[in-house]
Design a protein around this motif. Structure first.
Motif, PDB file in Angstrom:
ATOM      1  N   LEU A  18      -6.891-113.052 -34.510  1.00 54.86           N
ATOM      2  CA  LEU A  18      -5.627-113.582 -35.028  1.00 54.86           C
ATOM      3  C   LEU A  18      -5.372-115.028 -34.618  1.00 54.86           C
ATOM      4  N   GLU A  53      -0.929-104.224 -35.855  1.00 57.41           N
ATOM      5  CA  GLU A  53       0.046-104.497 -36.915  1.00 57.41           C
ATOM      6  C   GLU A  53       1.331-105.090 -36.343  1.00 57.41           C
ATOM      7  N   LYS A  56       0.661-108.686 -35.548  1.00 61.60           N
ATOM      8  CA  LYS A  56       0.632-109.467 -36.793  1.00 61.60           C
ATOM      9  C   LYS A  56       2.050-109.725 -37.290  1.00 61.60           C
ATOM     10  N   THR A  57       2.902-108.715 -37.211  1.00 63.28           N
ATOM     11  CA  THR A  57       4.291-108.875 -37.648  1.00 63.28           C
ATOM     12  C   THR A  57       5.032-109.870 -36.761  1.00 63.28           C
ATOM     13  N   ASN A  59       3.743-112.260 -34.981  1.00 64.57           N
ATOM     14  CA  ASN A  59       3.186-113.586 -35.254  1.00 64.57           C
ATOM     15  C   ASN A  59       3.782-114.163 -36.536  1.00 64.57           C
ATOM     16  N   ARG A  60       3.871-113.342 -37.577  1.00 69.01           N
ATOM     17  CA  ARG A  60       4.438-113.803 -38.848  1.00 69.01           C
ATOM     18  C   ARG A  60       5.889-114.217 -38.673  1.00 69.01           C
ATOM     19  N   LEU A  61       6.668-113.387 -37.981  1.00 67.15           N
ATOM     20  CA  LEU A  61       8.080-113.688 -37.787  1.00 67.15           C
ATOM     21  C   LEU A  61       8.284-114.975 -37.001  1.00 67.15           C
ATOM     22  N   ASN A  63       5.901-117.476 -36.125  1.00 68.44           N
ATOM     23  CA  ASN A  63       5.168-118.686 -36.480  1.00 68.44           C
ATOM     24  C   ASN A  63       5.202-119.057 -37.956  1.00 68.44           C
ATOM     25  N   GLU A  64       5.543-118.119 -38.821  1.00 72.15           N
ATOM     26  CA  GLU A  64       5.593-118.435 -40.245  1.00 72.15           C
ATOM     27  C   GLU A  64       7.028-118.450 -40.770  1.00 72.15           C
ATOM     28  N   GLU A  65       7.838-117.509 -40.313  1.00 71.84           N
ATOM     29  CA  GLU A  65       9.196-117.409 -40.830  1.00 71.84           C
ATOM     30  C   GLU A  65      10.228-118.106 -39.955  1.00 71.84           C
ATOM     31  N   TYR A  67      11.522-117.324 -36.911  1.00 69.57           N
ATOM     32  CA  TYR A  67      12.444-116.550 -36.087  1.00 69.57           C
ATOM     33  C   TYR A  67      12.322-116.997 -34.631  1.00 69.57           C
TER      34      TYR A  67
END
Length: 128
Positions: A18, A53, A56-57, A59-61, A63-65, A67
């Protein structure tokens, strides 16, 4: 050679997969109580597929979204609560005001605050 999607992963393997440094994964374990990989002899961490999972969630929250840790924790907690919701809770949610209206109001307030900050920064730069 790649592992099967259902296989456990060590912290090093998950880190490489990841592209997240191991110390960040350990920090997230402290910050997100629901992230609890198995710990074997010598405190070696083994991440189950559901842990992967969750990482991954998170990380998405984060670094991408965009939060914050507190916001991501709140999001994950509310999502967990919703997945365990009973029929009576679903009925209560149906009678609650629509989420879209609340989100619109929140976005309006946030937009106003951001514009105020922008204007302050602009005037400070103009004075410099």
């Amino acid at each position: 050679m790649t592992k099967d999607s259902g296989a456990f992963r060590t912290i090093g393997e998950l880190s490489k997969e990841l592209n997240i440094k191991p110390h960040i994964l350990r920090y997230w374990e402290d910050q997100f109580g629901m992230l609890q990989p198995l710990k074997r002899a010598g405190s070696r961490r083994h991440y189950r597929p559901e842990d992967v999972e969750m990482v991954k969630t998170i990380n998405r929250l984060l670094n991408e979204e965009g939060y914050t840790i507190k916001g991501a924790r709140k999001f994950l907690t509310s999502r967990k609560a919703k997945s365990g919701a009973t029929v009576s809770q679903d009925a209560q949610a149906a009678s609650a005001p629509p989420v879209a209206a609340t989100v619109k109001e929140d976005n309006g307030v946030m937009l106003k605050e951001l514009k105020t900050i922008r204007d302050r920064l602009s005037s400070a730069l103009g004075q410099a």
